[in-house]
Write an enzyme that holds these catalytic residues in place. Structure first.
Site, PDB file in Angstrom:
ATOM      1  N   THR A 125     -21.037 -71.893 -23.727  1.00 52.25           N
ATOM      2  CA  THR A 125     -20.814 -72.831 -24.552  1.00 52.25           C
ATOM      3  C   THR A 125     -19.609 -73.167 -25.116  1.00 52.25           C
ATOM      4  O   THR A 125     -18.628 -72.013 -25.231  1.00 52.25           O
ATOM      5  CB  THR A 125     -21.838 -72.802 -25.902  1.00 52.25           C
ATOM      6  OG1 THR A 125     -21.294 -73.664 -26.778  1.00 52.25           O
ATOM      7  CG2 THR A 125     -21.857 -71.274 -26.519  1.00 52.25           C
ATOM      8  N   ASP A 126     -18.833 -74.220 -25.636  1.00 55.85           N
ATOM      9  CA  ASP A 126     -17.593 -74.298 -26.095  1.00 55.85           C
ATOM     10  C   ASP A 126     -17.652 -73.597 -27.306  1.00 55.85           C
ATOM     11  O   ASP A 126     -16.448 -73.399 -27.790  1.00 55.85           O
ATOM     12  CB  ASP A 126     -17.109 -76.006 -26.136  1.00 55.85           C
ATOM     13  CG  ASP A 126     -18.388 -76.631 -27.108  1.00 55.85           C
ATOM     14  OD1 ASP A 126     -19.107 -76.129 -27.548  1.00 55.85           O
ATOM     15  OD2 ASP A 126     -17.929 -78.099 -27.387  1.00 55.85           O
ATOM     16  N   GLU A 127     -18.616 -73.467 -28.006  1.00 55.67           N
ATOM     17  CA  GLU A 127     -18.879 -72.875 -29.310  1.00 55.67           C
ATOM     18  C   GLU A 127     -18.143 -71.405 -29.385  1.00 55.67           C
ATOM     19  O   GLU A 127     -17.666 -70.927 -30.301  1.00 55.67           O
ATOM     20  CB  GLU A 127     -20.223 -72.636 -29.943  1.00 55.67           C
ATOM     21  CG  GLU A 127     -20.819 -74.271 -30.154  1.00 55.67           C
ATOM     22  CD  GLU A 127     -21.934 -74.324 -31.086  1.00 55.67           C
ATOM     23  OE1 GLU A 127     -22.250 -73.553 -31.918  1.00 55.67           O
ATOM     24  OE2 GLU A 127     -22.569 -75.357 -30.598  1.00 55.67           O
ATOM     25  N   TYR A 153     -25.044 -67.360 -33.410  1.00 55.98           N
ATOM     26  CA  TYR A 153     -25.259 -68.072 -32.164  1.00 55.98           C
ATOM     27  C   TYR A 153     -24.274 -67.995 -31.185  1.00 55.98           C
ATOM     28  O   TYR A 153     -24.111 -67.423 -30.307  1.00 55.98           O
ATOM     29  CB  TYR A 153     -25.553 -69.581 -32.270  1.00 55.98           C
ATOM     30  CG  TYR A 153     -25.574 -70.479 -30.994  1.00 55.98           C
ATOM     31  CD1 TYR A 153     -26.451 -70.102 -29.997  1.00 55.98           C
ATOM     32  CD2 TYR A 153     -24.840 -71.347 -30.834  1.00 55.98           C
ATOM     33  CE1 TYR A 153     -26.322 -70.737 -28.604  1.00 55.98           C
ATOM     34  CE2 TYR A 153     -24.439 -72.069 -29.682  1.00 55.98           C
ATOM     35  CZ  TYR A 153     -25.455 -71.958 -28.335  1.00 55.98           C
ATOM     36  OH  TYR A 153     -25.321 -72.354 -27.302  1.00 55.98           O
ATOM     37  N   LYS A 157     -23.588 -65.634 -27.841  1.00 54.59           N
ATOM     38  CA  LYS A 157     -23.203 -66.137 -26.485  1.00 54.59           C
ATOM     39  C   LYS A 157     -21.698 -65.680 -26.077  1.00 54.59           C
ATOM     40  O   LYS A 157     -21.705 -65.397 -24.759  1.00 54.59           O
ATOM     41  CB  LYS A 157     -22.863 -67.708 -26.825  1.00 54.59           C
ATOM     42  CG  LYS A 157     -24.189 -68.723 -26.883  1.00 54.59           C
ATOM     43  CD  LYS A 157     -25.350 -68.344 -25.632  1.00 54.59           C
ATOM     44  CE  LYS A 157     -24.885 -69.189 -24.421  1.00 54.59           C
ATOM     45  NZ  LYS A 157     -25.877 -69.114 -23.142  1.00 54.59           N
TER      46      LYS A 157
HETATM   47  N1  NAD Z   1     -27.558 -77.994 -25.705  1.00 57.26           N
HETATM   48  C1  NAD Z   1     -26.295 -78.093 -25.517  1.00 57.26           C
HETATM   49  O1  NAD Z   1     -25.658 -78.992 -26.147  1.00 57.26           O
HETATM   50  C2  NAD Z   1     -25.509 -76.821 -25.105  1.00 57.26           C
HETATM   51  C3  NAD Z   1     -24.059 -77.120 -24.734  1.00 57.26           C
HETATM   52  C4  NAD Z   1     -23.515 -75.996 -24.010  1.00 57.26           C
HETATM   53  C5  NAD Z   1     -24.397 -74.854 -23.607  1.00 57.26           C
HETATM   54  N2  NAD Z   1     -25.565 -74.607 -23.867  1.00 57.26           N
HETATM   55  C6  NAD Z   1     -26.090 -73.548 -23.360  1.00 57.26           C
HETATM   56  O2  NAD Z   1     -27.150 -73.993 -22.406  1.00 57.26           O
HETATM   57  C7  NAD Z   1     -28.283 -73.101 -22.154  1.00 57.26           C
HETATM   58  C8  NAD Z   1     -29.489 -74.183 -22.337  1.00 57.26           C
HETATM   59  O3  NAD Z   1     -29.421 -74.780 -23.701  1.00 57.26           O
HETATM   60  P1  NAD Z   1     -30.263 -75.728 -24.165  1.00 57.26           P
HETATM   61  O4  NAD Z   1     -30.096 -76.705 -25.314  1.00 57.26           O
HETATM   62  O5  NAD Z   1     -31.301 -76.456 -22.833  1.00 57.26           O
HETATM   63  O6  NAD Z   1     -31.732 -74.628 -24.931  1.00 57.26           O
HETATM   64  P2  NAD Z   1     -33.252 -74.882 -25.166  1.00 57.26           P
HETATM   65  O7  NAD Z   1     -33.250 -74.030 -26.622  1.00 57.26           O
HETATM   66  O8  NAD Z   1     -33.523 -76.162 -25.232  1.00 57.26           O
HETATM   67  O9  NAD Z   1     -33.933 -73.944 -24.051  1.00 57.26           O
HETATM   68  C9  NAD Z   1     -33.763 -72.667 -24.166  1.00 57.26           C
HETATM   69  C10 NAD Z   1     -34.840 -72.226 -23.077  1.00 57.26           C
HETATM   70  O10 NAD Z   1     -34.844 -70.833 -22.993  1.00 57.26           O
HETATM   71  C11 NAD Z   1     -36.103 -70.478 -22.857  1.00 57.26           C
HETATM   72  N3  NAD Z   1     -36.046 -68.496 -23.448  1.00 57.26           N
HETATM   73  C12 NAD Z   1     -35.668 -68.627 -24.561  1.00 57.26           C
HETATM   74  N4  NAD Z   1     -35.598 -67.007 -24.906  1.00 57.26           N
HETATM   75  C13 NAD Z   1     -36.047 -66.741 -23.678  1.00 57.26           C
HETATM   76  C14 NAD Z   1     -36.221 -65.310 -22.912  1.00 57.26           C
HETATM   77  N5  NAD Z   1     -36.040 -64.305 -23.863  1.00 57.26           N
HETATM   78  N6  NAD Z   1     -36.536 -65.451 -21.682  1.00 57.26           N
HETATM   79  C15 NAD Z   1     -36.776 -66.424 -21.090  1.00 57.26           C
HETATM   80  N7  NAD Z   1     -36.584 -67.519 -21.438  1.00 57.26           N
HETATM   81  C16 NAD Z   1     -36.283 -67.864 -22.748  1.00 57.26           C
HETATM   82  C17 NAD Z   1     -36.738 -71.128 -24.062  1.00 57.26           C
HETATM   83  O11 NAD Z   1     -38.069 -71.156 -23.610  1.00 57.26           O
HETATM   84  C18 NAD Z   1     -36.359 -72.552 -23.480  1.00 57.26           C
HETATM   85  O12 NAD Z   1     -37.113 -72.955 -22.754  1.00 57.26           O
HETATM   86  C19 NAD Z   1     -28.120 -72.157 -23.364  1.00 57.26           C
HETATM   87  O13 NAD Z   1     -27.607 -71.100 -22.674  1.00 57.26           O
HETATM   88  C20 NAD Z   1     -26.863 -72.833 -24.240  1.00 57.26           C
HETATM   89  O14 NAD Z   1     -26.331 -71.699 -24.926  1.00 57.26           O
HETATM   90  C21 NAD Z   1     -26.112 -75.639 -24.537  1.00 57.26           C
END
Ligand code: NAD
Length: 340
Positions: A125-127, A153, A157
């Site tokens: 993530t950009d964060e 968080y 990451k």
């Molecule tokens: N949402 C955003 O805007 C954004 C932006 C940049 C990066 N990201 C990154 O992208 C990824 C997905 O983000 P998202 O928004 O879809 O997250 P989300 O919270 O919607 O989904 C996370 C998923 O991971 C699963 N999970 C959690 N703990 C687990 C474990 N111990 N074992 C297996 N599965 C597990 C959850 O059940 C869920 O399905 C993350 O790594 C996040 O850091 C998100």
């Protein structure tokens, strides 16, 4: 290719699974997800029954489980979306973020080392870069920007990213990392800003906005993130970080106002609430590297992506109303409870 996608029942993961299952019928996609509160099997209905898709429930931080899965499946590629992802939750309960985001990642990396892998890709993530001042619109995060996190968080990451790079340097593991800006689009959990505004506005409920709503985020339509990851995994260089973003910077207030306008709802629904502790001011990505090296270009701007997103929430009320009511939890028990 056999590809393990972790976290494929979450927001971005499920969009990625849909994309991959359709785009690569010859590849085998195994979706490994623990189904925490953020995982939702209803989001995977469009691919259920596809011959190149399977779901496996499990915890990426459970070493015995992960190693036995790798022993059985021998994946060619692992793409790690699984994470605890909500900043507010990390402020109230940091430890689970360390467990899933850091230990989960090192567990997957160790399994990749033991069983061999063509590519391990970490979705970051950009964060991890911290934030930028509001009065310097000329500044952007590049891949060289130092890691400088603000929340539990982003710290977890960033920790994971550092392990991924260390496994490349120390053990020669073929890894890559993508760092993306804020995503929006279908299947976004209704605790996050854009779906929260849509779902609450449709019910004429108040919309909480932190502080004065001036914090700036750089918004990317989720399928543009998916195409970027696919490109990096197939053509990106090993050991490299790629920033992903579409230059769609908006203040949180602008986002809320845009959605309210599109839905024909009044701004009087907005309620300013006490700011989040340590709230990052501005994120803004410089995606030059992925654009020039890999030829990636986003298909959507904020202007074109928002109406598509709103239409999806209008057309799929059952999906988010079930989440808001908690009913999807019992859906899972009905579907899988007895089989686990
Ligand atoms: N949402 C955003 O805007 C954004 C932006 C940049 C990066 N990201 C990154 O992208 C990824 C997905 O983000 P998202 O928004 O879809 O997250 P989300 O919270 O919607 O989904 C996370 C998923 O991971 C699963 N999970 C959690 N703990 C687990 C474990 N111990 N074992 C297996 N599965 C597990 C959850 O059940 C869920 O399905 C993350 O790594 C996040 O850091 C998100």
């Amino acid at each position: 290719m056999k590809i393990i996608v972790t976290g494929g029942a979450g927001f971005i993961g499920c969009n990625f699974v849909h994309y991959m299952v359709k785009r690569y019928p010859g590849d085998e996609i195994i979706n490994l997800d623990l189904l925490t509160y953020a995982g939702n099997l209803e989001s995977l209905k469009p691919v259920e029954g596809c011959p190149n898709y399977r779901f496996v429930r499990g915890d990426i931080a459970d070493r015995d489980f992960v190693f036995s899965l790798f022993e059985k499946e021998k994946p060619d590629v692992v793409i790690n979306f699984a994470a605890e992802s909500h900043v507010d939750r990390s402020i109230t309960d940091p430890e689970i973020f360390v467990r899933t985001n850091v230990i989960g990642t090192t567990t997957l990396l160790d399994a990749c080392r033991k069983y061999g892998i063509q590519r391990y890709h970490q979705v970051s993530t950009d964060e991890v870069y911290g934030d930028l001042p509001l009065d310097r619109p000329d500044l952007f995060f590049t891949e060289e920007t130092p890691i400088h996190t603000s929340s539990p968080y982003s710290s977890a990451k960033a920790g994971a990213d550092l392990f991924v790079l260390a496994y490349h340097r120390t053990y020669g593991l073929p890894v890559s990392i993508s760092r993306c800006s804020n995503n929006y689009g279908p299947y976004h959990f209704p605790e996050k800003l854009i779906p929260l505004v849509i779902s609450r506005a449709l019910n004429d409920e108040e919309i909480p906005v932190y502080g004065t709503g001036e914090n700036v985020r750089d918004w990317l339509y989720v399928t543009d993130h998916c195409t970027a990851i696919d490109l990096i995994v197939r053509n990106g260089r090993e050991g490299e970080v790629y920033n992903i973003g579409g230059h769609n910077e908006k203040t949180n207030l602008e986002v809320v106002q845009t959605v309210l306008r599109a839905l024909g709802k009044p701004e009087s629904l907005i309620r300013f609430v006490t700011d989040r502790p340590g709230h990052d001011r501005r994120y803004a990505m410089d995606p030059t590297k992925i654009e020039t090296e890999l030829g990636w270009k986003p298909q959507y701007t904020f202007k074109t992506g928002i109406p598509v997103t709103i239409q999806w929430y209008l057309d799929n009320k059952d999906w988010w109303e079930n989440i808001v009511s908690g009913a999807y939890q019992s859906y899972f028990e009905t579907m899988y409870g007895a089989r686990l």
